[in-house]
Design a protein around this motif. Structure first.
Motif, PDB file in Angstrom:
ATOM      1  N   VAL A  94     -16.276  14.458  23.474  1.00  0.00           N
ATOM      2  CA  VAL A  94     -15.362  13.667  24.305  1.00  0.00           C
ATOM      3  C   VAL A  94     -15.387  12.236  23.794  1.00  0.00           C
ATOM      4  N   SER A  95     -14.232  11.705  23.430  1.00  0.00           N
ATOM      5  CA  SER A  95     -14.137  10.295  23.047  1.00  0.00           C
ATOM      6  C   SER A  95     -13.639   9.513  24.256  1.00  0.00           C
ATOM      7  N   LEU A  96     -14.374   8.470  24.604  1.00  0.00           N
ATOM      8  CA  LEU A  96     -14.132   7.739  25.854  1.00  0.00           C
ATOM      9  C   LEU A  96     -14.000   6.250  25.595  1.00  0.00           C
ATOM     10  N   GLY A  97     -12.946   5.648  26.125  1.00  0.00           N
ATOM     11  CA  GLY A  97     -12.781   4.207  26.084  1.00  0.00           C
ATOM     12  C   GLY A  97     -13.024   3.632  27.473  1.00  0.00           C
ATOM     13  N   TYR A  98     -13.449   2.369  27.535  1.00  0.00           N
ATOM     14  CA  TYR A  98     -13.695   1.776  28.843  1.00  0.00           C
ATOM     15  C   TYR A  98     -13.485   0.260  28.801  1.00  0.00           C
ATOM     16  N   VAL A  99     -13.123  -0.291  29.950  1.00  0.00           N
ATOM     17  CA  VAL A  99     -13.043  -1.742  30.114  1.00  0.00           C
ATOM     18  C   VAL A  99     -14.331  -2.224  30.764  1.00  0.00           C
ATOM     19  N   GLY A 100     -14.571  -3.534  30.718  1.00  0.00           N
ATOM     20  CA  GLY A 100     -15.820  -4.080  31.227  1.00  0.00           C
ATOM     21  C   GLY A 100     -16.081  -3.760  32.686  1.00  0.00           C
ATOM     22  N   SER A 101     -15.015  -3.705  33.484  1.00  0.00           N
ATOM     23  CA  SER A 101     -15.200  -3.442  34.913  1.00  0.00           C
ATOM     24  C   SER A 101     -15.730  -2.042  35.175  1.00  0.00           C
ATOM     25  N   MET A 124     -20.835  12.567  23.223  1.00  0.00           N
ATOM     26  CA  MET A 124     -19.966  11.500  23.716  1.00  0.00           C
ATOM     27  C   MET A 124     -19.781  10.429  22.646  1.00  0.00           C
ATOM     28  N   ASP A 125     -18.543  10.008  22.448  1.00  0.00           N
ATOM     29  CA  ASP A 125     -18.217   8.893  21.558  1.00  0.00           C
ATOM     30  C   ASP A 125     -17.583   7.824  22.444  1.00  0.00           C
ATOM     31  N   ILE A 126     -18.325   6.748  22.733  1.00  0.00           N
ATOM     32  CA  ILE A 126     -17.930   5.778  23.753  1.00  0.00           C
ATOM     33  C   ILE A 126     -17.648   4.428  23.113  1.00  0.00           C
ATOM     34  N   MET A 127     -16.490   3.827  23.487  1.00  0.00           N
ATOM     35  CA  MET A 127     -16.073   2.564  22.886  1.00  0.00           C
ATOM     36  C   MET A 127     -15.537   1.616  23.947  1.00  0.00           C
ATOM     37  N   SER A 137      -4.294   4.510  22.028  1.00  0.00           N
ATOM     38  CA  SER A 137      -5.167   5.520  21.421  1.00  0.00           C
ATOM     39  C   SER A 137      -5.041   6.865  22.124  1.00  0.00           C
ATOM     40  N   LEU A 138      -4.854   6.865  23.436  1.00  0.00           N
ATOM     41  CA  LEU A 138      -4.624   8.108  24.169  1.00  0.00           C
ATOM     42  C   LEU A 138      -3.320   8.756  23.720  1.00  0.00           C
ATOM     43  N   HIS A 139      -2.290   7.957  23.584  1.00  0.00           N
ATOM     44  CA  HIS A 139      -0.985   8.471  23.167  1.00  0.00           C
ATOM     45  C   HIS A 139      -1.035   9.050  21.756  1.00  0.00           C
ATOM     46  N   ASP A 140      -1.813   8.397  20.875  1.00  0.00           N
ATOM     47  CA  ASP A 140      -1.903   8.846  19.479  1.00  0.00           C
ATOM     48  C   ASP A 140      -2.916   9.965  19.269  1.00  0.00           C
ATOM     49  N   GLY A 141      -3.676  10.300  20.312  1.00  0.00           N
ATOM     50  CA  GLY A 141      -4.661  11.367  20.187  1.00  0.00           C
ATOM     51  C   GLY A 141      -5.990  10.930  19.633  1.00  0.00           C
ATOM     52  N   ARG A 142      -6.204   9.605  19.500  1.00  0.00           N
ATOM     53  CA  ARG A 142      -7.485   9.112  18.974  1.00  0.00           C
ATOM     54  C   ARG A 142      -8.530   8.951  20.076  1.00  0.00           C
ATOM     55  N   LEU A 143      -8.109   9.093  21.318  1.00  0.00           N
ATOM     56  CA  LEU A 143      -8.994   8.944  22.461  1.00  0.00           C
ATOM     57  C   LEU A 143      -8.695  10.072  23.442  1.00  0.00           C
ATOM     58  N   ASP A 144      -9.757  10.608  24.066  1.00  0.00           N
ATOM     59  CA  ASP A 144      -9.578  11.699  25.030  1.00  0.00           C
ATOM     60  C   ASP A 144      -9.409  11.191  26.456  1.00  0.00           C
ATOM     61  N   VAL A 145     -10.229  10.213  26.818  1.00  0.00           N
ATOM     62  CA  VAL A 145     -10.253   9.703  28.190  1.00  0.00           C
ATOM     63  C   VAL A 145     -10.406   8.189  28.150  1.00  0.00           C
ATOM     64  N   GLY A 146      -9.793   7.500  29.107  1.00  0.00           N
ATOM     65  CA  GLY A 146      -9.948   6.058  29.208  1.00  0.00           C
ATOM     66  C   GLY A 146     -10.252   5.639  30.633  1.00  0.00           C
ATOM     67  N   LEU A 147     -11.233   4.770  30.795  1.00  0.00           N
ATOM     68  CA  LEU A 147     -11.485   4.115  32.082  1.00  0.00           C
ATOM     69  C   LEU A 147     -10.896   2.719  31.942  1.00  0.00           C
ATOM     70  N   LEU A 148      -9.777   2.477  32.625  1.00  0.00           N
ATOM     71  CA  LEU A 148      -8.988   1.282  32.351  1.00  0.00           C
ATOM     72  C   LEU A 148      -8.349   0.740  33.624  1.00  0.00           C
TER      73      LEU A 148
END
Length: 297
Positions: A94-101, A124-127, A137-148
């Motif tokens: 699972v590739s996961l992006g997140y914001v500071g909050s 987990m690949d977390i950025m 990145s979600l739209h392009d398929g480079r990310l699976d999930v985003g906390l935003l």
């Protein structure tokens, strides 16, 4: 060659007795002999010495092949087990992006902890990533999930669910004149120097700041743009200005800074989980289920 032939050979090598092996495998002895013969034909070598007047024994080739057959069967068993785990979402990536909050609210660590408890084999690949880049990145398929931060609209194929909302506050130096008030009126911020994290977007906190200005009867133009909230808070603590921040930023507040609520300002910052609406792997679905289970609305 197939796994059934390998299992027949390994079982025969263990028992060295056709009738006993046939009983153990619950198959006819003729079927057992046929499977062994097919395997030997495929390999082009005899694996077992067998005749009616002598005990069954492994040939030299059979002894060598047995070790490889055992390894192959173990690998097949492992592959089958991993496949079953993957089908249930308990293995995979699972590739996961997140914001500071997502960190300051505790949502990210809580989600990771609960997810790992149920799916420890998922990698987990977390950025850390700004909301606009996560959506791209979600739209392009480079990310699976985003906390935003939630948006009024999302790119095609991307969906999101709000997980929590938090109050917006003003962060300012402890010796700032407005720090003496328990609550700050929007109009009192008319001459304030706003320090704004630059997220290369017109939505989100930029909109929140604009609406605060309208409520107070002034143009809330940023006096200074910085890279992130931590930089903004440090500058505010030093007296360079004030920052409109989510309440959870208190967790990262430097010394000599205070947070004050804004009177009559109802807007909140929303934190959402975003994902591709289709083609999610089972492991991604399991992560989404975990995140949604921690919603705090």
């Amino acid at each position: 060659m197939d796994s059934r032939q390998l299992k027949v050979f390994v079982s025969l090598a263990e028992d060295l007795h056709f009738a006993r092996t046939a009983d153990r495998l619950n198959i006819a002895q003729s079927v057992l002999s046929d499977q062994l013969r097919k395997l030997e034909t495929t390999l082009g070598v005899r694996l077992l010495n067998r005749n009616k007047r002598a005990a069954v024994t492994l040939t030299n080739a059979g002894e060598v092949f047995l070790q490889e057959a055992l390894l192959a069967l173990r690998q097949l068993e492992r592959a089958e087990a991993v496949g079953r785990l993957a089908a249930r979402g308990e293995a995979g990536n699972v590739s996961l992006g997140y914001v500071g909050s997502a960190v300051s609210t505790g949502l990210l660590p809580a989600t990771l902890k609960r997810f790992r408890a149920g799916c420890p084999k998922v990698e987990m690949d977390i950025m850390a990533m700004e909301t606009p880049r996560q959506l791209e990145s979600l739209h392009d398929g480079r990310l699976d999930v985003g906390l935003l931060r939630s948006r009024s609209r999302y790119p095609d194929g991307v969906a999101a669910t709000v997980l929590m909302r938090e109050q917006l506050m003003i962060a300012l130096a402890a010796d700032h004149p407005l720090s003496q008030s328990a609550t700050i009126r929007p109009s009192a911020l008319r001459d304030a120097a706003f320090i704004v994290p630059q997220f290369s977007e017109s939505e989100g906190f930029a909109e929140n700041l604009s609406s605060l200005g309208r409520l107070g009867g002034f143009d809330a133009a940023p006096r200074q743009r910085v890279a992130d909230f931590m930089t903004a808070l440090c500058m505010a603590a030093a007296g360079y200005g004030v920052v409109l921040v989510p309440q959870s930023m208190k967790a990262f507040a430097p010394a000599d800074i205070v947070f004050r609520p804004i009177a009559g300002y109802p807007e909140q910052a929303e934190l959402a989980v975003a994902y591709r609406a289709r083609e999610n792997a089972p492991s991604v679905k399991r992560f989404l289920e975990t995140a949604l289970g921690l919603a705090r609305l």
